[in-house]
Design a protein around this motif. Structure first.
Motif, short mmCIF file in Angstrom:
data_model
loop_
_atom_site.label_atom_id
_atom_site.label_comp_id
_atom_site.label_asym_id
_atom_site.label_seq_id
_atom_site.Cartn_x
_atom_site.Cartn_y
_atom_site.Cartn_z
N SER A 104 20.69 -26.77 18.71
CA SER A 104 21.67 -27.80 18.38
C SER A 104 22.49 -28.24 19.59
O SER A 104 22.84 -29.42 19.72
N THR A 105 22.82 -27.33 20.49
CA THR A 105 23.60 -27.71 21.66
C THR A 105 22.80 -28.64 22.58
O THR A 105 23.36 -29.56 23.17
N TYR A 106 21.50 -28.41 22.65
CA TYR A 106 20.67 -29.30 23.47
C TYR A 106 20.59 -30.68 22.83
O TYR A 106 20.74 -31.71 23.50
N LEU A 107 20.38 -30.71 21.51
CA LEU A 107 20.21 -32.00 20.82
C LEU A 107 21.49 -32.83 20.85
O LEU A 107 21.46 -34.05 20.98
N THR A 108 22.63 -32.16 20.74
CA THR A 108 23.90 -32.91 20.71
C THR A 108 24.44 -33.20 22.10
O THR A 108 25.00 -34.27 22.35
N ASP A 109 24.27 -32.27 23.04
CA ASP A 109 24.90 -32.41 24.36
C ASP A 109 23.98 -33.01 25.43
O ASP A 109 24.44 -33.77 26.29
#
Length: 247
Positions: A80-85
């Motif tokens: 999720s951090t990769y997809l959002t950030d």
């Protein structure tokens, strides 16, 4: 059953929904039309070959040509951090789907006239939004309500769109419950979902509503129990829950 294959999609759009949630529109070379409520698997592969995979609900209705996912950032989340950030328009993303055949609403089945009652906790609104959008896209007049629990006004995903859909007068209603922070002029509920809130908002058991619940496990289990105690048939209540994961 035909085995689903991984596809390489292109990120066509990325929209900020809240401080921690983003909607990602993905163009795929081949896509089997999904049903509202289904999911996809997303797989990330690092340069050293390490892979991380997560499942995400599809936010878009079956009629859309792009697959839309809405991802909420988890502080320690690997994916999720990769997809959002990090993810940007034009990047490539590996997807497999659609997945799931239980938590779906077609809107045109044998009980198409049954009211639709949706209960969301936080990002649990995502698969329910696919159902709401599917209803709107097809001009389905089935009465529908969404009871949406969030911590603060800023945590409500899709708020502008939900409010706009409610104003069309086609029988859709959204009810908000804020559990942590409410503005001074707030007219919605100011607590967690409880028995009295459900009794005030849901259709009567005699109307045999189709009920879909999605959110954190404690909320989903509590609401499902309360609804059964109120006389709603267990086979009319479909649940999808999430708990702490690697993100």
């Amino acid at each position: 059953m035909q085995q689903l294959k991984w596809q390489i999609g292109t990120v066509a759009e990325k929209i900020k929904e809240t401080d921690v949630a983003y909607s990602i529109g993905i163009q795929l070379p081949e896509w089997t039309r999904h049903k509202a409520g289904q999911q996809v698997d997303v797989r990330l592969t690092a340069e050293d070959g390490y892979q991380a995979q997560r499942s995400y609900s599809i936010a878009s209705p079956p009629e859309d040509k792009r697959v839309w996912l809405t991802v909420e950032r988890l502080e320690d989340g690997e994916v999720s951090t990769y997809l959002t950030d990090e993810l940007r328009v034009g990047d490539l993303l590996e997807l497999r789907g659609p997945i799931g055949g239980y938590f779906i609403w077609n809107g045109n089945g044998n009980e198409a006239n049954a009211p639709l009652f949706l209960v969301a906790g936080g990002s649990g609104v995502v698969p329910l939004m696919a159902m709401i959008r599917h209803r709107a896209k097809n001009g389905i007049k089935t009465p529908a309500k969404l009871l949406y629990s969030a911590k603060t006004p800023d945590d409500i995903i899709y708020r502008d769109e939900l409010d706009s859909l409610q104003k069309t007068g086609d029988g859709f209603e959204v009810i908000y419950a804020l559990t942590r922070e409410q503005p001074e002029n707030w007219t919605g509920y100011k607590r967690r979902i409880d028995r009295s809130m459900l009794e005030e908002t849901i259709y009567k058991p005699a109307e045999k509503p189709d009920i879909f619940l999605c959110g954190p496990t404690p909320l989903v289990e509590s609401v499902a129990d309360l609804l059964q105690q109120s006389g709603h048939a267990p086979d009319k209540i479909k649940t999808e829950r999430f708990g702490p994961t690697g993100g």
